[in-house]
Design an enzyme around this catalytic site. Structure first.
Site, PDB file in Angstrom:
ATOM      1  N   CYS A  18      46.643  39.469   8.305  1.00 33.02           N
ATOM      2  CA  CYS A  18      48.064  39.762   8.536  1.00 33.02           C
ATOM      3  C   CYS A  18      48.500  39.258   9.906  1.00 33.02           C
ATOM      4  O   CYS A  18      49.505  38.554  10.040  1.00 33.02           O
ATOM      5  CB  CYS A  18      48.324  41.265   8.453  1.00 33.02           C
ATOM      6  SG  CYS A  18      47.948  42.002   6.855  1.00 33.02           S
ATOM      7  N   ASP A 498      36.136  37.529  50.941  1.00 30.91           N
ATOM      8  CA  ASP A 498      36.822  37.404  52.225  1.00 30.91           C
ATOM      9  C   ASP A 498      36.235  38.470  53.151  1.00 30.91           C
ATOM     10  O   ASP A 498      35.715  39.488  52.694  1.00 30.91           O
ATOM     11  CB  ASP A 498      38.319  37.637  52.007  1.00 30.91           C
ATOM     12  CG  ASP A 498      39.077  37.692  53.324  1.00 30.91           C
ATOM     13  OD1 ASP A 498      38.917  36.771  54.132  1.00 30.91           O
ATOM     14  OD2 ASP A 498      39.823  38.674  53.534  1.00 30.91           O
ATOM     15  N   ASP A 697      42.198  40.079  50.061  1.00 30.63           N
ATOM     16  CA  ASP A 697      43.291  41.047  50.138  1.00 30.63           C
ATOM     17  C   ASP A 697      44.495  40.519  50.890  1.00 30.63           C
ATOM     18  O   ASP A 697      45.548  41.143  50.898  1.00 30.63           O
ATOM     19  CB  ASP A 697      42.813  42.331  50.842  1.00 30.63           C
ATOM     20  CG  ASP A 697      42.657  42.135  52.341  1.00 30.63           C
ATOM     21  OD1 ASP A 697      42.213  41.037  52.754  1.00 30.63           O
ATOM     22  OD2 ASP A 697      42.984  43.068  53.096  1.00 30.63           O
ATOM     23  N   ASP A 701      44.616  34.579  51.272  1.00 28.44           N
ATOM     24  CA  ASP A 701      43.630  34.511  50.188  1.00 28.44           C
ATOM     25  C   ASP A 701      44.254  34.099  48.853  1.00 28.44           C
ATOM     26  O   ASP A 701      43.529  33.769  47.909  1.00 28.44           O
ATOM     27  CB  ASP A 701      42.938  35.870  50.004  1.00 28.44           C
ATOM     28  CG  ASP A 701      42.154  36.287  51.236  1.00 28.44           C
ATOM     29  OD1 ASP A 701      41.533  35.416  51.859  1.00 28.44           O
ATOM     30  OD2 ASP A 701      42.182  37.486  51.577  1.00 28.44           O
TER      31      ASP A 701
END
Length: 810
Positions: A18, A498, A697, A701
């Site tokens: 379906c 990082d 963060d 980045d």
């Protein structure tokens, strides 16, 4: 070109065939870019060009395919209408909203009834449209009086099952007593009467089974086949053949032969029972969303015209001043204007210790105010709040498709026609070769094949696991933005971290300040802090904070320029100031030989040292240290145990970077990398054939997060980083990186288990049925409960415990 994406609910899909048919049907339309139909969530996401097609054409296409786009109906109380012109304006405005199907506005009753496509438009959108006209709109029914559509469906299936079970029980009773080893069981003689059996089987076949006939008709009308076709064919063959045998026996005067009414009735009853269990189990896979929705508050206390008034949460506007009492949840995202308190943010960050909040601090909606009264200003409301964004990410993840599911959908799309062919061949072999001329003997394996081969389990195998896995991940603070990311994370080989704000706390402190020359220490510190006050870099903020702690006032600064990765230029109180790296000083031809020895010693201690020059002359040295997060060492040990290569990527100098890396157990360090070069490092690793995850963060980045195979953003970081990433780690803890990879691996293992059982089930079931070793009613039971078993296996993901306690982490 106006490209738009809409998501809405579809009812009537029963199997993977379906959902595959709906996808193919919509994709064939002009102006369609992308379509994802999820069987488990019963939702479709369509990206289309508004200039070439419309939402109405899309919904009409779905209905032509034999399915129903779910339309909700809500009654509102309208405030401010004075004449017929008012009601006409509201009707016209709402009818122009995308997704609104029908609007009825009653001037006399001051009501409006709106029918709209679920997911495309919301009650908030409707309210905003009416309020722009100058009227007010309130929902007449509160949430407690609205019955959930899925609950209605479960209630309907329960009613059908009970009705079918009552009628089927006598037929099943008579069937059980047919065996020699059960002949001792007493059975009323009337249950063997063909007319009684016909009377009992007919309502089950055509009332309870109507859903299968309807679905089969719609599928065949659109030149396709699905589960309903198999069920309708199998049960109809048993039912009508029994009628034929009964009529033939009465005309010939022979003894009544064995009939198969119980076969069709039992199959339908068991399949409806399976659908009921499946609906309930599927409902549990969306518990994560329900838990998140349950975190939202319903009302807020707002200050208007000098008075505190309690209003519904949806009426809060940006800029409103809100009062939050001790023990109350903060209603929306905002900023504290007055007061201080401890706020429990565990539902966002996972940290159980409340955070002290003071005037000027930001607060998050739905977090708990513990012990102080707060006056706050609303900065984000409605869809823009942090919790709403989390809910949206989880919904998108649960509605999206993993690559493994696309393969499964292709298989399911051709599975039903192949099964029908196998059933026909089996019938012909039995009728002409094995039991020549015996129609009944040939029908038994044919019916069994048709029933047991339904691809329900195959269609549910992947989406239910994705729903359960992404939902559980959200509870653990891991927000996967799509099913494909949940799938791809398990193949990660290299994790690039990082440094600042990821491995370390991102809250550095000034540790050393050395001067050279005639300038006094406080005077030089005041100049450096004044210049760094123009910078957003964490190291700059540490210098400014230290200067303020020393009660130094910042001076007027002009001609400020930041050189990313190197330092700053500024004019402070008439003096040319430079603060930065060795390379910056070398580029400016500023001698700094006297700083070499102390600078090297500071860097070996893991501190970031920066040179200071005033009017082109070396004047001093400032050192800042960023402390490592308490959990970083434990998390990196876990990543190594998972067999992952860990690399630290930073713009800081090598000595400082290596000192930090040594503290946490990272052996590979790439240092002194400019922000624009971080993505190049990721690409270099990918060219080496590695699957790379980037964890960061900061704003710098974002390019690397976007380039990586999987980008993971620390949830405490910037909005840009979170937007660029594939996974948001809400808890700001590197353990979440290991958790995300483990959750992905567990989910993919669960999917593979489901697919294995689904494929093996059909692969073994069809030949067993073909050789006549599987009774049709047993096939029906097996088919019904195969779907349930797949969903129940997926639900195990909701109990996943990645880290039992801190002892395990260490």
């Amino acid at each position: 070109m106006e490209k738009e994406e809409v998501t809405f609910s579809i009812r009537g899909m029963t199997c993977a065939a379906c959902s595959s048919r709906v996808e193919k049907g919509i994709k064939r339309m002009d102006g369609i870019y992308d379509v994802h139909v999820n069987l488990a969530t019963e939702r479709a996401s369509v990206t289309f060009d508004r200039a070439k097609t419309s939402l109405q054409q899309v919904t009409e296409k779905i209905e032509k395919l034999g399915y129903e786009v779910q339309v909700l109906k809500t009654d509102f109380h309208v405030i401010g209408m004075t004449c017929a012109a008012c009601s006409n304006r509201i009707e016209k405005k709402l009818n122009r909203l995308e997704g609104v199907e029908k609007v009825t506005v009653n001037l006399a009753l001051e009501t409006a009834t709106v029918e709209y496509v679920d997911g495309v438009v919301t009650t908030t959108d409707i309210k905003e449209a009416v309020e722009k006209l100058g009227f007010g709109l309130k929902e007449k029914n509160d949430e407690s009086s609205q019955v959930d559509a899925k609950q209605k469906e479960m209630d309907a299936q329960l009613g059908k099952f009970l009705f079918a079970a009552i009628l089927t029980l006598p037929l099943f009773w008579s069937m059980v007593t047919h065996f020699e080893f059960t002949s001792f069981i007493w059975m009323p003689e009337m249950f063997m009467n063909p007319w009684v059996q016909l009377a009992l089987a007919t309502p089950v076949q055509f009332i309870v089974g109507a859903q299968f006939y309807t679905g089969a008709y719609k599928a065949l009308r659109n030149k396709s086949a699905n589960m309903d076709v198999l069920v309708a064919l199998g049960t109809s063959a048993a039912y009508f053949y029994s009628i034929y045998l009964g009529i033939e026996a009465m005309e010939s005067g022979n003894a009544m032969p064995d009939l198969y009414f119980e076969t069709s009735a039992v199959i339908i009853t068991l399949i409806v029972l399976g659908k009921l269990f499946e609906a309930r189990a599927k409902g549990k896979t969306s518990q994560a969303i329900q838990k998140l929705l349950g975190l939202q508050v319903k009302t807020a206390t707002v200050v208007r015209h000098g008075e505190a008034v309690s209003i519904p949460l949806e009426d809060v506007q940006v800029g409103d001043h809100l009062l939050v009492k001790p023990g109350e949840k903060i209603p929306v995202d905002g900023k504290i204007l007055k007061g201080h308190s401890a706020v429990d943010e565990s539902m966002i960050t996972g940290e159980s210790i409340p955070v002290d909040k003071h005037t000027g601090d930001e607060v998050i909606g739905s977090t708990m105010n513990k012990n102080g009264s707060l006056t706050m200003e609303a900065t984000k409301v409605g869809k823009d709040t942090a919790l709403s964004q989390i809910i949206k990410i989880v919904e998108n993840a649960q509605g999206s498709k993993a690559n493994i599911q696309r393969m499964t959908d292709k298989v399911s799309g051709i599975f039903v026609p192949v099964v029908v062919v196998i059933a026909v061949v089996s019938f012909l072999v039995w009728y002409f070769l094995i039991t020549p001329g015996n129609l009944g003997a040939a029908l038994i394996p044919t019916i069994s094949i048709l029933v047991i081969a339904c691809p329900c389990a195959l269609g549910l195998a992947t989406p239910t696991s994705i729903m359960a896995g992404s939902g559980r991940a959200a509870e653990l603070g891991l927000l996967f933005k799509g099913g494909e990311h949940l799938e791809n994370t398990q193949s990660i080989e290299t994790v690039v971290l990082d440094k600042t704000g990821t491995v370390t706390k991102g809250e550095p402190m000034l540790t050393d300040f050395l001067t050279e020359g005639s300038i006094q220490k406080n005077d030089l510190l005041q100049m450096v802090a004044s210049a760094e006050g123009k910078s957003e870099h964490p190291l700059a903020q540490a210098i400014v904070t230290y200067a303020k702690d020393q009660k130094l006032n910042l001076l007027e600064t002009s001609q400020f320029e930041a050189i990313p990765g190197h330092g700053i230029f500024a004019n402070v109180n008439g003096h040319a100031l430079i603060v930065g790296t060795r390379k910056l000083f070398e580029d400016q031809n500023i001698a700094y030989e006297k700083a070499n020895e102390p600078m090297l010693a500071l860097e070996k201690a893991g501190k970031t040292a920066m040179l200071i020059a005033v009017n082109g002359q070396y004047a001093g040295l400032v050192a800042v240290a960023d402390t490592v997060k308490d959990t970083s060492k434990q998390a990196i040990r876990r990543l190594h145990k998972l067999g992952l290569e860990v690399i630290m990527l930073t713009g800081d100098n090598r000595l400082t970077a290596e000192a930090i890396a040594k503290q946490v157990g990272i052996e590979n360090v790439v240092a002194q990398v400019l922000p624009q070069e971080k993505s190049a490092v990721i690409e270099r690793l990918q060219k080496e054939g590695k699957k790379v995850a980037m964890v960061g963060d900061g704003l710098n980045d974002a390019p690397a997060l976007a380039v990586a195979d999987i980008g993971m953003a620390i949830g405490t970081g910037t909005d840009v980083a979170i937007e660029a990433a594939d996974i948001t780690l809400m808890r700001g803890d590197l353990n979440s990186v290991a958790d995300a990879i483990m959750m992905s691996r567990k989910t993919m293992t669960n999917i593979k288990q489901n697919l294995f059982f689904a494929f093996v089930y059909n692969s073994l079931g069809i030949p067993i049925a073909a050789v006549g070793l599987l009774a049709p009613w047993v096939a029906g039971a097996a088919m019904a409960f195969s779907s349930v078993s797949v969903v129940l296996n997926a639900l195990r993901l909701q109990k996943t415990k990645l880290v039992q306690n801190e002892m395990e982490r260490s």
